[in-house]
Design an enzyme around this catalytic site. Structure first.
Site, PDB file in Angstrom:
ATOM      1  N   ALA A  23       0.802  -1.222   0.000  1.00  0.00           N
ATOM      2  CA  ALA A  23       0.000   0.000   0.000  1.00  0.00           C
ATOM      3  C   ALA A  23       0.843   1.284   0.000  1.00  0.00           C
ATOM      4  O   ALA A  23       0.406   2.314  -0.511  1.00  0.00           O
ATOM      5  CB  ALA A  23      -0.945  -0.006   1.197  1.00  0.00           C
ATOM      6  N   THR A  27       0.533   5.570  -1.584  1.00  0.00           N
ATOM      7  CA  THR A  27       0.186   6.701  -0.708  1.00  0.00           C
ATOM      8  C   THR A  27       0.515   8.036  -1.384  1.00  0.00           C
ATOM      9  O   THR A  27      -0.153   9.031  -1.146  1.00  0.00           O
ATOM     10  CB  THR A  27       0.911   6.627   0.659  1.00  0.00           C
ATOM     11  OG1 THR A  27       2.312   6.514   0.431  1.00  0.00           O
ATOM     12  CG2 THR A  27       0.417   5.471   1.493  1.00  0.00           C
ATOM     13  N   PHE A  34      -2.739   1.032   5.221  1.00  0.00           N
ATOM     14  CA  PHE A  34      -3.426   0.541   6.412  1.00  0.00           C
ATOM     15  C   PHE A  34      -2.750   1.008   7.697  1.00  0.00           C
ATOM     16  O   PHE A  34      -3.388   1.413   8.642  1.00  0.00           O
ATOM     17  CB  PHE A  34      -3.459  -0.996   6.421  1.00  0.00           C
ATOM     18  CG  PHE A  34      -4.565  -1.584   5.583  1.00  0.00           C
ATOM     19  CD1 PHE A  34      -5.540  -0.790   4.999  1.00  0.00           C
ATOM     20  CD2 PHE A  34      -4.633  -2.961   5.384  1.00  0.00           C
ATOM     21  CE1 PHE A  34      -6.558  -1.340   4.226  1.00  0.00           C
ATOM     22  CE2 PHE A  34      -5.649  -3.523   4.617  1.00  0.00           C
ATOM     23  CZ  PHE A  34      -6.602  -2.712   4.036  1.00  0.00           C
ATOM     24  N   HIS A 120      -3.720  -9.824  -4.118  1.00  0.00           N
ATOM     25  CA  HIS A 120      -4.977  -9.602  -3.400  1.00  0.00           C
ATOM     26  C   HIS A 120      -6.111  -9.142  -4.312  1.00  0.00           C
ATOM     27  O   HIS A 120      -7.108  -8.612  -3.848  1.00  0.00           O
ATOM     28  CB  HIS A 120      -4.750  -8.600  -2.259  1.00  0.00           C
ATOM     29  CG  HIS A 120      -3.835  -9.124  -1.196  1.00  0.00           C
ATOM     30  ND1 HIS A 120      -3.190  -8.320  -0.286  1.00  0.00           N
ATOM     31  CD2 HIS A 120      -3.458 -10.399  -0.895  1.00  0.00           C
ATOM     32  CE1 HIS A 120      -2.446  -9.077   0.517  1.00  0.00           C
ATOM     33  NE2 HIS A 120      -2.600 -10.332   0.165  1.00  0.00           N
ATOM     34  N   THR A 193       5.685  -1.662   1.971  1.00  0.00           N
ATOM     35  CA  THR A 193       4.899  -2.700   2.643  1.00  0.00           C
ATOM     36  C   THR A 193       5.441  -2.928   4.048  1.00  0.00           C
ATOM     37  O   THR A 193       6.660  -2.973   4.248  1.00  0.00           O
ATOM     38  CB  THR A 193       4.874  -4.032   1.853  1.00  0.00           C
ATOM     39  OG1 THR A 193       4.292  -5.063   2.669  1.00  0.00           O
ATOM     40  CG2 THR A 193       6.250  -4.470   1.391  1.00  0.00           C
ATOM     41  N   ASN A 216      11.182   1.500   2.536  1.00  0.00           N
ATOM     42  CA  ASN A 216       9.968   1.687   3.335  1.00  0.00           C
ATOM     43  C   ASN A 216      10.191   2.816   4.332  1.00  0.00           C
ATOM     44  O   ASN A 216      11.272   2.919   4.908  1.00  0.00           O
ATOM     45  CB  ASN A 216       9.618   0.397   4.088  1.00  0.00           C
ATOM     46  CG  ASN A 216       8.146   0.300   4.384  1.00  0.00           C
ATOM     47  OD1 ASN A 216       7.337   0.205   3.461  1.00  0.00           O
ATOM     48  ND2 ASN A 216       7.772   0.348   5.644  1.00  0.00           N
TER      49      ASN A 216
HETATM   50  P1  CNA Z   1       0.526  -1.476   5.205  1.00  0.00           P
HETATM   51  O1  CNA Z   1       0.545  -2.528   6.253  1.00  0.00           O
HETATM   52  O2  CNA Z   1      -0.417  -0.347   5.365  1.00  0.00           O
HETATM   53  O3  CNA Z   1       2.022  -0.928   5.128  1.00  0.00           O
HETATM   54  C1  CNA Z   1       2.371   0.126   4.273  1.00  0.00           C
HETATM   55  C2  CNA Z   1       3.834   0.465   4.564  1.00  0.00           C
HETATM   56  O4  CNA Z   1       4.253   1.406   3.589  1.00  0.00           O
HETATM   57  C3  CNA Z   1       4.065   1.103   5.931  1.00  0.00           C
HETATM   58  O5  CNA Z   1       5.106   0.395   6.596  1.00  0.00           O
HETATM   59  C4  CNA Z   1       4.482   2.554   5.622  1.00  0.00           C
HETATM   60  O6  CNA Z   1       5.503   3.011   6.461  1.00  0.00           O
HETATM   61  C5  CNA Z   1       5.015   2.424   4.216  1.00  0.00           C
HETATM   62  N1  CNA Z   1       4.837   3.636   3.408  1.00  0.00           N
HETATM   63  C6  CNA Z   1       3.739   4.433   3.311  1.00  0.00           C
HETATM   64  N2  CNA Z   1       3.927   5.398   2.401  1.00  0.00           N
HETATM   65  C7  CNA Z   1       5.193   5.220   1.920  1.00  0.00           C
HETATM   66  C8  CNA Z   1       5.976   5.894   0.963  1.00  0.00           C
HETATM   67  N3  CNA Z   1       5.503   6.956   0.293  1.00  0.00           N
HETATM   68  N4  CNA Z   1       7.235   5.448   0.721  1.00  0.00           N
HETATM   69  C9  CNA Z   1       7.735   4.383   1.396  1.00  0.00           C
HETATM   70  N5  CNA Z   1       7.023   3.694   2.304  1.00  0.00           N
HETATM   71  C10 CNA Z   1       5.769   4.104   2.563  1.00  0.00           C
HETATM   72  O7  CNA Z   1       0.280  -2.091   3.762  1.00  0.00           O
HETATM   73  P2  CNA Z   1       0.738  -3.505   3.167  1.00  0.00           P
HETATM   74  O8  CNA Z   1       0.601  -3.398   1.707  1.00  0.00           O
HETATM   75  O9  CNA Z   1       2.008  -3.971   3.738  1.00  0.00           O
HETATM   76  O10 CNA Z   1      -0.415  -4.451   3.762  1.00  0.00           O
HETATM   77  C11 CNA Z   1      -1.048  -5.267   2.992  1.00  0.00           C
HETATM   78  C12 CNA Z   1      -2.525  -4.918   2.738  1.00  0.00           C
HETATM   79  C13 CNA Z   1      -2.850  -3.456   2.561  1.00  0.00           C
HETATM   80  C14 CNA Z   1      -2.879  -5.549   1.453  1.00  0.00           C
HETATM   81  O11 CNA Z   1      -3.844  -6.521   1.699  1.00  0.00           O
HETATM   82  C15 CNA Z   1      -3.469  -4.460   0.555  1.00  0.00           C
HETATM   83  O12 CNA Z   1      -4.507  -4.962  -0.220  1.00  0.00           O
HETATM   84  C16 CNA Z   1      -3.948  -3.417   1.498  1.00  0.00           C
HETATM   85  N6  CNA Z   1      -4.141  -2.068   0.969  1.00  0.00           N
HETATM   86  C17 CNA Z   1      -4.004  -1.766  -0.351  1.00  0.00           C
HETATM   87  C18 CNA Z   1      -4.204  -0.472  -0.820  1.00  0.00           C
HETATM   88  C19 CNA Z   1      -4.035  -0.172  -2.291  1.00  0.00           C
HETATM   89  O13 CNA Z   1      -4.345  -0.998  -3.135  1.00  0.00           O
HETATM   90  N7  CNA Z   1      -3.519   1.009  -2.642  1.00  0.00           N
HETATM   91  C20 CNA Z   1      -4.552   0.545   0.069  1.00  0.00           C
HETATM   92  C21 CNA Z   1      -4.709   0.215   1.435  1.00  0.00           C
HETATM   93  C22 CNA Z   1      -4.492  -1.094   1.862  1.00  0.00           C
END
Ligand code: CNA
Length: 245
Positions: A23, A27, A34, A120, A193, A216
């Site tokens: 995700a 952002t 999340f 997913h 992630t 990250n």
């Molecule tokens: P997560 O657990 O929310 O982790 C996201 C990570 O990204 C965090 O550790 C943040 O620190 C890091 N982060 C955020 N912005 C940035 C950036 N600009 N640069 C670098 N790092 C950054 O999300 P994961 O993907 O690890 O968790 C998995 C879930 C979230 C999956 O099942 C997805 O389907 C789900 N998800 C997807 C979306 C989407 O499709 N855009 C949105 C929200 C959640």
């Protein structure tokens, strides 16, 4: 040599790059993740997000499920950012072989990437739970009833987004393709992630190549395993890392 120059050098030396992301990649396209401070899990809802995005909740509380889903998971106007475009450029250059993503927003494909393995699923694909008729996101939004539940225009049954909910298994074919690509990669770039959602996060264990790079904002449980860890915004990092290839 700074961290981005190091990454740039490894990209130059590699020909079977795989990107594994989550995700945090989106952002910078203004789709909240999340687990960040302004992420979805910090918002106040009657149930935790994992509950509201579970299969049981979808079946038993479709009205609340779709209220949460359409308000918090759907960003129709989102456009790709520098991270998506940098990865698309790497694929066009013949260096990147696959993107393995946990994201469901379709932004990698919008940026032009071709081999995207969506662990997913995708909000862009939707199916009738009875007859299987396919609907785009736009159609699904239009087919919502007075309770906000999208219903098939043939048989009136609920339309389900083709996304993997909590309690549901991953598509085995996509999972095997992801394992295959990661196990053959020479450079694995993991980014955006938190690496806490399984089985997706476990895929990194299949990597046998030369360099593992983690990009990250926050520390992850796998920082210690990586050859290079960059705690910076991924759009800027990847944009710079693919310059002058
Ligand atoms: P997560 O657990 O929310 O982790 C996201 C990570 O990204 C965090 O550790 C943040 O620190 C890091 N982060 C955020 N912005 C940035 C950036 N600009 N640069 C670098 N790092 C950054 O999300 P994961 O993907 O690890 O968790 C998995 C879930 C979230 C999956 O099942 C997805 O389907 C789900 N998800 C997807 C979306 C989407 O499709 N855009 C949105 C929200 C959640």
């Amino acid at each position: 040599m700074n961290q981005i120059e190091q990454l740039n050098q490894w990209i130059r030396e590699s020909n079977r790059i795989v990107f594994f992301g989550g995700a945090g990649v989106s952002t910078e396209s203004h789709i909240p993740d999340f687990r960040s401070d302004n992420g979805l899990y910090k918002k106040k809802y009657p149930y935790p997000a994992e509950t509201m995005l579970s299969h049981t909740f979808f079946v038993n509380h479709p009205k609340e499920f779709f209220d949460f889903y359409f308000n918090q998971m759907i960003y129709e106007d989102a456009v790709p950012n520098k991270a998506h475009y940098a990865l698309s450029k790497l694929e066009q250059a013949g260096k990147l072989k696959a993107i393995v993503t946990q994201n469901i927003d379709g932004l990698h494909q919008k940026a032009g990437s071709l081999n995207v393995l969506e662990l997913h699923g995708s909000v862009l694909r939707n199916y009738c739970t009875r007859c299987g008729k396919f609907f785009t996101l736009e159609e699904t939004i239009k087919l919502r009833d007075q309770d906000g539940i999208p219903r098939c225009d043939v048989d009136g049954q609920i339309i389900k987004p083709d996304v993997v909910l909590y309690e549901e298994g991953l598509d085995q074919n996509i999972l095997y393709q992801a394992i295959d690509q990661i196990s053959k990669a020479d450079l694995l770039i993991v980014g955006g992630t938190s690496l806490v959602v399984y089985p997706a996060a476990g895929l990194i264990q299949y990597f046998r190549g030369k360099h593992l790079v983690l990009i990250n904002k926050e520390v992850t449980p796998m920082d210690a395993q990586a050859d290079l860890v960059i705690h910076e915004p991924i759009g800027e990092v990847l944009d710079q890392a693919v310059k002058n290839l």
